[in-house]
Design a protein around this motif. Structure first.
Motif, short mmCIF file in Angstrom:
data_model
loop_
_atom_site.label_atom_id
_atom_site.label_comp_id
_atom_site.label_asym_id
_atom_site.label_seq_id
_atom_site.Cartn_x
_atom_site.Cartn_y
_atom_site.Cartn_z
N UNK A 27 93.48 -54.97 28.93
CA UNK A 27 92.66 -56.38 27.88
C UNK A 27 92.14 -57.04 28.73
N UNK A 28 92.73 -57.99 29.50
CA UNK A 28 92.32 -59.19 29.91
C UNK A 28 92.26 -58.97 31.67
N UNK A 29 92.94 -58.91 32.18
CA UNK A 29 92.74 -58.94 33.87
C UNK A 29 91.88 -58.67 34.64
N UNK A 30 90.82 -58.01 33.83
CA UNK A 30 89.25 -57.76 34.11
C UNK A 30 88.73 -58.85 34.21
N UNK A 31 88.80 -60.59 33.84
CA UNK A 31 88.30 -61.51 33.72
C UNK A 31 89.29 -62.31 34.57
N UNK A 32 90.71 -62.44 34.55
CA UNK A 32 91.06 -63.17 34.16
C UNK A 32 93.10 -63.21 35.63
N UNK A 33 92.43 -62.03 36.02
CA UNK A 33 93.32 -62.01 37.19
C UNK A 33 94.32 -60.68 37.03
N UNK A 34 94.59 -59.89 37.86
CA UNK A 34 96.34 -59.12 37.46
C UNK A 34 97.52 -60.85 37.79
N UNK A 35 96.99 -61.04 39.15
CA UNK A 35 97.80 -63.06 39.26
C UNK A 35 97.83 -63.96 37.92
N UNK A 36 97.04 -63.56 37.06
CA UNK A 36 96.94 -64.91 36.37
C UNK A 36 96.13 -66.08 36.90
N UNK A 37 95.52 -65.73 38.06
CA UNK A 37 95.39 -66.82 38.65
C UNK A 37 93.40 -67.21 38.58
N UNK A 38 92.89 -66.24 37.63
CA UNK A 38 91.12 -66.58 37.42
C UNK A 38 90.39 -65.46 37.97
N UNK A 39 89.73 -64.66 37.80
CA UNK A 39 88.40 -63.71 38.80
C UNK A 39 86.84 -63.79 38.33
N UNK A 40 86.24 -62.76 37.99
CA UNK A 40 84.81 -62.60 37.87
C UNK A 40 84.96 -64.40 36.80
N UNK A 41 85.05 -63.95 35.45
CA UNK A 41 84.80 -64.47 34.43
C UNK A 41 85.45 -65.29 34.09
N UNK A 42 86.50 -64.78 34.31
CA UNK A 42 88.05 -66.44 33.59
C UNK A 42 88.38 -66.80 34.62
N UNK A 43 88.68 -67.93 34.10
CA UNK A 43 89.57 -68.99 34.43
C UNK A 43 91.00 -69.00 34.61
N UNK A 44 92.34 -69.35 35.72
CA UNK A 44 93.72 -69.47 35.44
C UNK A 44 94.19 -69.43 34.09
N UNK A 45 95.10 -68.85 34.13
CA UNK A 45 95.68 -68.28 33.01
C UNK A 45 97.23 -68.13 32.88
N UNK A 46 97.52 -69.32 34.01
CA UNK A 46 99.12 -69.76 34.45
C UNK A 46 99.28 -71.59 33.90
N UNK A 47 100.40 -71.07 33.23
CA UNK A 47 101.04 -72.12 32.38
C UNK A 47 100.62 -73.20 31.57
N UNK A 48 100.48 -72.14 30.76
CA UNK A 48 99.56 -72.25 29.62
C UNK A 48 100.76 -72.42 28.31
N UNK A 49 101.54 -72.91 28.62
CA UNK A 49 103.08 -73.85 27.39
C UNK A 49 102.32 -74.87 27.83
N UNK A 50 102.09 -75.68 28.46
CA UNK A 50 101.27 -76.66 29.04
C UNK A 50 100.11 -77.14 28.56
N UNK A 51 99.10 -75.58 28.01
CA UNK A 51 98.52 -76.56 27.66
C UNK A 51 97.77 -76.14 25.64
N UNK A 52 98.80 -74.90 25.41
CA UNK A 52 98.86 -74.05 24.53
C UNK A 52 99.94 -74.42 23.94
#
Length: 97
Positions: free
Chosen positions: A36-61
Motif C-alpha cells: 500500500x505504501x511503497x509505490x510512493x515511499x519506496x521499497x527501501x523507505x528512502x522515498x519515491x515518486x510522490x512520497x518522502x523518505x520514511x526512515x527514522x520515524x521514531x525520531x519524528x513521531x
C-alpha cells in the motif's frame, strides 16, 4: 433456465476471486507497507515518486502520531488506505526501521 445457470456460475467465480484476494492480503507491517505504501515511499523507505523518505520515524513521531497521520493523510498522501489494525501494524514496523 440456461441463463440462470450461467449467471450462478459467473457469480460463484467472482466470489471465489474476491475471497482469494482477501486471503492473500498481507497481515504484517512490511507486507502491508510494500502493498500500500511503497509505490510512493519506496521499497527501501528512502522515498519515491510522490512520497518522502520514511526512515527514522521514531525520531519524528510517536506511534499515536504516526497512526493519526496514516489515518487522516497529509498533503498529497491520502488517508484511510489501511484499516485501523493495519495502520497499527505498519506504524509499529516503521518505528523500528
Amino acid at each position: 433456465m440456461k441463463r440462470l445457470w450461467l449467471l450462478s456460475v459467473l457469480i460463484l467465480i467472482i466470489m471465489a476471486g474476491c475471497s482469494a484476494n482477501a486471503a492473500d492480503a498481507p497481515k504484517d507491517g512490511p507486507g502491508l507497507f510494500e502493498q500500500k505504501c511503497s509505490a510512493c515511499h519506496g521499497s527501501n523507505l528512502k522515498g519515491a515518486t510522490a512520497g518522502p523518505a520514511v526512515l527514522n520515524m521514531k525520531s519524528k513521531y510517536t506511534e499515536d502520531e504516526l497512526i493519526k497521520l496514516m489515518t487522516d493523510g497529509k498533503g498529497m498522501m491520502p488517508g484511510k488506505l489501511l484499516t485501523e489494525t493495519e495502520n497499527k501494524l505498519v506504524a509499529q514496523w516503521l518505528l523500528e526501521q
